[in-house]
Design an enzyme around this catalytic site. Structure first.
Site, PDB file in Angstrom:
ATOM      1  N   LYS A  59      44.402  55.686  42.401  1.00 32.96           N
ATOM      2  CA  LYS A  59      45.571  54.911  42.809  1.00 32.96           C
ATOM      3  C   LYS A  59      46.084  54.159  41.582  1.00 32.96           C
ATOM      4  CE  LYS A  59      43.863  54.167  47.475  1.00 32.96           C
ATOM      5  NZ  LYS A  59      43.347  53.161  48.406  1.00 32.96           N
ATOM      6  N   HIS A  63      48.630  48.296  40.318  1.00 32.39           N
ATOM      7  CA  HIS A  63      49.923  47.698  40.643  1.00 32.39           C
ATOM      8  C   HIS A  63      49.885  46.202  40.358  1.00 32.39           C
ATOM      9  CE1 HIS A  63      48.018  46.201  44.272  1.00 32.39           C
ATOM     10  NE2 HIS A  63      47.588  47.433  44.506  1.00 32.39           N
ATOM     11  N   HIS A  70      46.797  44.114  41.008  1.00 31.83           N
ATOM     12  CA  HIS A  70      45.643  44.144  40.106  1.00 31.83           C
ATOM     13  C   HIS A  70      45.831  43.228  38.910  1.00 31.83           C
ATOM     14  CE1 HIS A  70      45.249  48.163  42.128  1.00 31.83           C
ATOM     15  NE2 HIS A  70      44.050  47.653  42.312  1.00 31.83           N
TER      16      HIS A  70
END
Length: 568
Positions: A126, A129, A132
């Site tokens: 993933k 984004h 994080h």
RNA sequence: GCACCUGUAGCUCAACUGGAUAGAGCAGCGGACUUCUAAUCCGCAGGUUGUAGGUUCGAGUCCUACCGGGUGCGCCA
């Protein structure tokens, strides 16, 4: 705190506290000085209400009596009503702070404890984004702060590289995976098929079965197709993450994802069973926590026999304890996981461990968009790399406009753009949620990272243009710097800010102090001409001051992970 | 429904263990570049700290209730 680390204003505070303790006949550690809000009230103050009772007169009388009798070197005491205020002699203040901040290791301590910092911890397959960003940037800053205070720091990236969602991803790959797309944009493609899985799972029940089967195959430990794919996805993802970490200045001592604890799970479950805390509930294995005041139990195994998040975190915690015997293990994880941490800590408490309370969840508020919450499943994410790229792009335009002759615009644009994003995140209270606002994140004026960077660059510029190097602090006449107390107070509070930021796990405290230092610095070099005054000694003193300012800003920005360009 | 977090200037946020006149930035208005980078500085304006009680010498801070926002609440992580 060790006495060796009494830098800046802390040194004066220590003298005052000792004198007060003696005068009042109490232990030194019962004397807590506060810093007055109004600068006219000096650098430290003691409200006398609490002590007046035990001494037997009213607070104002006590303050007045103490002001008359107290004798602290280079500190004058005065009573204002019930408050006892302390002002440091301006020359002594300048001498002490210049000496400390003008040398390497300002604010260093030797706490000498082992602290584990778990942070960032993105999920494999993933994209990283904006959510994080907080864990990564706060965790990395805290690790540097603890390091500065003398801790042995072990940084761990607890990658989300295991769990049943990989069953889903593998099932998705088997249906929609495309080799070419995986090569060109690995995380983008994996995200795409993962989203597709969630779109299809409701109308296609066979997907769920395939996902469960895939995860069981993965968990079998055999070198099968599932495992080979998983290894590949992991490696591709890590390569992408590393690019972000390089830009954010984040580093790790241990790259241990959840999978690293995979072979320790059975032993963990057995250990829990041996402690007699595991029970069966609807076919699942749980640890009941009602005795600890938590209504929902800690799930150890599903009724299908697979392990869970809590199982892996329990195994991770025990493994770390066995390996490091840490003084503390900090988890920089979003506040939405508070219950999870409460649960697995409580489970360890029930097991009779004496280290369960050394585990500390350091929560932070999630990042939201004005339109709503981020959602990987819905594909509504803002990639961290995109945020950084846009910030750098804008920084580049501004450099072009403000300093068209800059010799290396690309580098400074990267430093300023990324620095703005990092500083913006760190200058907000950790625990509050953040509504992501481009206008705010991309702001470079006012209380922002670039404004601190700018002050640092200005200092560098002055030092660059000077005909000589800044003199050693002990070679300057401090009396010549006594006319800038605001500067020395701001710089002098730096060590205290570092310690407070570490103790509260709150980088914002240091970020705000840097803003105050930068602001005081701007006023200083605006009002006090450094070069070309025609006064050798004055120029030398001010050069030393600018050098101390530059060093402190550089150090502080470095601790936060914000680059400090020398020209911008 | 229960638990945790949160509510301060038009906006974004500060305020150390309860302390003195609740402070910054942005936006607004007015000033300052022939002088070490104006990404700066100076000034003005802006507040019933969500509401109502309580604790005490003193409450933005602690307690209670309520209101608004967020998050979480057994086989996801």
């Amino acid at each position: 705190m060790s006495d060796a680390s009494l830098h800046g204003l802390d040194a004066f505070a220590a003298l005052i506290r000792v004198a007060l303790a003696e005068a009042l006949g109490v232990e030194v550690n019962t004397i807590q000085l506060e810093r007055p809000k109004n600068e006219e009230h000096g650098e430290f103050a003691l409200p006398c209400f609490r002590f007046a009772n035990s001494v037997g007169n009213n607070p104002a009388q006590l303050a007045s009596a103490l002001a008359d009798s107290l004798d602290v070197n280079n500190v004058s005491a005065s009573a204002v009503g019930p408050f006892l205020n302390f002002q440091i002699d301006r020359t002594a203040l300048a001498r002490k702070v210049l000496g400390d901040a003008g040398a390497p290791g300002y604010g260093r301590a030797d706490d000498n404890e082992l602290s584990i910092i778990e942070y960032s911890s993105p999920n494999i397959a993933k994209p990283m984004h904006v959510g994080h960003l907080r864990s990564t940037v706060i965790g990395a800053a805290m690790a540097r702060l603890f390091d500065h205070l003398g801790h042995e720091v072990v940084r761990i990236n607890h990658l989300g590289d295991w769990g049943s969602q990989f069953g889903k991803l593998l099932a998705a790959w088997k249906r929609w995976g495309k080799e070419v797309e995986l090569e060109t944009d690995p995380i983008g493609h994996l995200l795409k098929i993962y989203v597709e899985y969630h779109n299809q799972e409701e109308c296609d029940p066979s997907l769920d079965a395939e996902a469960k089967a895939s995860f069981l195959a993965l968990e079998s430990g055999e070198n099968n197709e599932e495992r080979r794919l998983w290894v590949r996805f992991t490696e591709l993802s890590l390569a992408e993450f590393q690019k972000i970490y390089d830009r954010l200045g984040a580093s790790f001592d241990l790259l241990r994802g959840e999978s690293w604890y995979e072979d320790k799970l059975d032993a963990m479950v057995e250990w829990l069973e041996r402690k007699g805390v595991v029970e069966d509930s609807d076919g699942a294995q749980i640890v009941d926590l009602t005795s600890e005041g938590i209504k929902t139990p800690c799930l150890i195994k599903t009724s299908h026999g697979t392990t869970l998040y809590a199982t892996r975190d329990l195994a991770a915690a025990k493994s770390r304890w066995d390996e490091f015997h840490f003084a503390r293990c900090l988890y920089f994880v979003g506040s939405e996981q508070k219950l999870h941490f409460d649960q697995f800590k409580a489970a360890l408490k029930r097991c009779g461990t004496d280290w369960w309370d050394k585990l500390e969840h350091v929560p932070f508020g999630l990042v939201r968009f004005p339109e709503g919450k981020l959602s990987t499943r819905a594909g509504r994410v803002l990639r961290l790399s995109e945020v950084l790229d846009r910030a750098v792009e804008l920084a580049r335009e501004i450099v072009e406009e403000k300093n068209p002759d800059h010799p290396d615009k690309d580098t400074v644009a990267e430093q300023v753009g990324v620095g703005a994003v990092i500083f913006h995140d760190l200058s907000h209270a950790r625990n509050k949620e953040v509504v992501f606002d481009w206008k705010e994140v991309l702001s470079f004026e006012g209380d922002t990272g670039p404004s601190v960077q700018y002050t640092h660059a200005r200092c560098c510029s002055i030092l660059r243009r000077a005909a000589r190097a800044a003199p050693n602090p002990n070679e300057v006449d401090s009396a010549l710097l006594a006319d800038a107390p605001e500067l020395w107070i701001a710089i002098g509070r730096f060590p205290g800010s570092v310690r407070e930021a570490a103790e509260k796990r709150e980088p914002m405290i240091l970020a705000h102090q840097l803003l105050r230092i930068a602001s005081a610095g701007n006023v200083f070099y605006r009002e006090k001409r450094v070069l070309g005054t025609g006064n050798e000694k004055l120029e030398g003193a001010r050069l030393a001051a600018v050098d101390a300012l530059r060093r402190t800003l550089s150090l502080g920005l470095g601790l936060l992970g914000v680059p400090a360009p020398t020209e911008m």
